[in-house]
Design an enzyme around this catalytic site. Structure first.
Site, PDB file in Angstrom:
ATOM      1  N   GLY A   1       0.719  -1.360   0.187  1.00  0.00           N
ATOM      2  CA  GLY A   1      -0.134  -0.162  -0.264  1.00  0.00           C
ATOM      3  C   GLY A   1       0.757   1.078  -0.019  1.00  0.00           C
ATOM      4  O   GLY A   1       0.574   2.258  -0.667  1.00  0.00           O
TER       5      GLY A   1
ATOM      6  N   ASP B   1      10.580  -7.316  -0.565  1.00  0.00           N
ATOM      7  CA  ASP B   1       8.973  -7.912  -0.353  1.00  0.00           C
ATOM      8  C   ASP B   1       9.194  -9.302  -0.481  1.00  0.00           C
ATOM      9  O   ASP B   1       9.567  -9.914  -1.549  1.00  0.00           O
ATOM     10  CB  ASP B   1       8.199  -7.133  -1.083  1.00  0.00           C
TER      11      ASP B   1
ATOM     12  N   ASN C   1      -5.461  -7.088  -2.763  1.00  0.00           N
ATOM     13  CA  ASN C   1      -4.530  -5.889  -2.971  1.00  0.00           C
ATOM     14  C   ASN C   1      -4.605  -4.540  -3.699  1.00  0.00           C
ATOM     15  O   ASN C   1      -4.220  -3.548  -3.424  1.00  0.00           O
ATOM     16  CB  ASN C   1      -2.895  -6.377  -3.427  1.00  0.00           C
TER      17      ASN C   1
ATOM     18  N   GLN D   1      -7.181  -2.753  -4.484  1.00  0.00           N
ATOM     19  CA  GLN D   1      -8.002  -1.683  -3.920  1.00  0.00           C
ATOM     20  C   GLN D   1      -7.034  -0.505  -3.335  1.00  0.00           C
ATOM     21  O   GLN D   1      -7.280   0.557  -3.486  1.00  0.00           O
ATOM     22  CB  GLN D   1      -8.789  -2.022  -2.630  1.00  0.00           C
ATOM     23  N   ARG D   2      -5.645  -0.832  -2.923  1.00  0.00           N
ATOM     24  CA  ARG D   2      -4.687   0.319  -2.601  1.00  0.00           C
ATOM     25  C   ARG D   2      -3.430   0.163  -3.053  1.00  0.00           C
ATOM     26  O   ARG D   2      -2.597   1.042  -3.091  1.00  0.00           O
ATOM     27  CB  ARG D   2      -4.753   0.307  -0.834  1.00  0.00           C
TER      28      ARG D   2
ATOM     29  N   LYS E   1       5.524  -9.550  -5.791  1.00  0.00           N
ATOM     30  CA  LYS E   1       5.319  -8.026  -5.850  1.00  0.00           C
ATOM     31  C   LYS E   1       6.624  -7.334  -6.442  1.00  0.00           C
ATOM     32  O   LYS E   1       6.505  -6.358  -6.818  1.00  0.00           O
ATOM     33  CB  LYS E   1       4.955  -7.563  -4.465  1.00  0.00           C
TER      34      LYS E   1
ATOM     35  N   ASP F   1       4.170  -3.379   7.353  1.00  0.00           N
ATOM     36  CA  ASP F   1       2.990  -3.488   7.761  1.00  0.00           C
ATOM     37  C   ASP F   1       3.095  -4.264   9.184  1.00  0.00           C
ATOM     38  O   ASP F   1       2.078  -4.453   9.914  1.00  0.00           O
ATOM     39  CB  ASP F   1       1.946  -3.945   7.211  1.00  0.00           C
TER      40      ASP F   1
ATOM     41  N   CYS G   1      -4.812  -5.223   7.878  1.00  0.00           N
ATOM     42  CA  CYS G   1      -5.592  -4.592   6.954  1.00  0.00           C
ATOM     43  C   CYS G   1      -6.850  -5.367   6.855  1.00  0.00           C
ATOM     44  O   CYS G   1      -8.115  -4.825   6.575  1.00  0.00           O
ATOM     45  CB  CYS G   1      -5.000  -4.217   5.653  1.00  0.00           C
TER      46      CYS G   1
END
Length: 260
Positions: A48, A69, A77, A79-80, A93, A137, A199
């Site tokens: 994000g 990552d 994922n 959505q952001r 990613k 996160d 999240c």
């Protein structure tokens, strides 16, 4: 503040054209653009926050990006995490990030690190980086990132987003003269933070990730080029639901000095 990075001798003709709007920007100019081309920035997390950070730094013409990552792209994922696309679902990613960076800035060199960052490998992953941006996160990862950057004496541009709220600042254990050394422990003393909900449990506003990621990238660009004043010693707290931005002083706790 003095620039963090020495400039490359020159830019390729196509890069001069692509980044022309920086050349007329006070605080960057052609020399600042050459500093960006010389910079190596490590980004922890390609989610994000990492998505807008990487897109912004690639567009800005940063010379090298280290993308760290260990996750793969999932449909939830999208959505952001605006760097990834439906066609990227199921891929690493870091690979998706490389594609997105090269689409924007073909001359930017991307170092993919498809691994989970830990206290044991963080310093190795940050080797040669001028600064680190943390978009992770989990607090375990944030502590490992902070400890490594403190030992290396390099700036840490730090942000966190949850639900409608966000925080961001710059930590630096060995800043230039005139700036106090501020580190993660000054904001969250050891053992005080706990583990925030995920999240999946409480949600996160996608557009806020884009906003904060852009601000993190701006702080990195300022540090590289020497433009303006960094967010060192100040914490920005955002309440998106109430349209509030507050800036809170952040001072160092008593501790031994750290040499770069």
């Amino acid at each position: 503040m003095r620039p963090l990075v020495e400039p490359v001798a020159s830019l390729a003709p196509e890069e001069l054209i692509r980044t022309a709007r920086h050349a007329v920007l006070a605080g960057i100019g052609e020399e600042g653009q050459r500093r960006l081309a010389s910079a190596r920035i490590a980004v922890v997390g390609a989610g994000g926050l990492g998505s807008p950070v990487l897109l912004a730094l690639a567009a800005a013409g940063v010379g090298e990006l280290v993308v760290i990552d260990d996750d793969t792209v999932e449909r939830t994922n999208l959505q952001r995490q605006l760097m990834h696309r439906v066609d990227d679902i199921g891929t690493a990613k870091t690979a998706s990030a490389t594609r997105a960076v090269h689409d924007l800035s073909p001359l930017t060199l991307v170092h993919e690190r498809h691994v989970r960052l830990t206290a044991d490998n963080a310093r190795e992953l940050f080797a040669g980086a001028h600064l680190v941006i943390d978009g992770s996160d989990t607090f375990d990862t944030r502590e490992a990132v902070a400890a490594a950057t403190e030992e290396l004496g390099i700036p840490l541009v730090w942000g966190a987003v949850q639900e409608w709220a966000a925080q961001l600042t710059v930590f630096w254990s060995a800043p230039p003269e005139g700036y106090a050394p501020v580190v993660l422990g000054d904001l969250f003393p050891a053992g005080s933070a706990g583990e925030p909900p995920t999240c999946a449990q409480v949600g996160v506003l996608g557009s806020l990730c884009v906003q904060v990621g852009g601000m993190l990238a701006t702080e990195a660009i300022k540090l590289v080029t020497g433009a303006g004043d960094p967010l060192l010693g100040r914490l920005v707290v955002i309440d998106a639901l109430r349209a509030r931005h507050d800036v809170i002083p952040l001072v160092p706790a008593a501790r031994p000095a750290v040499s770069p």
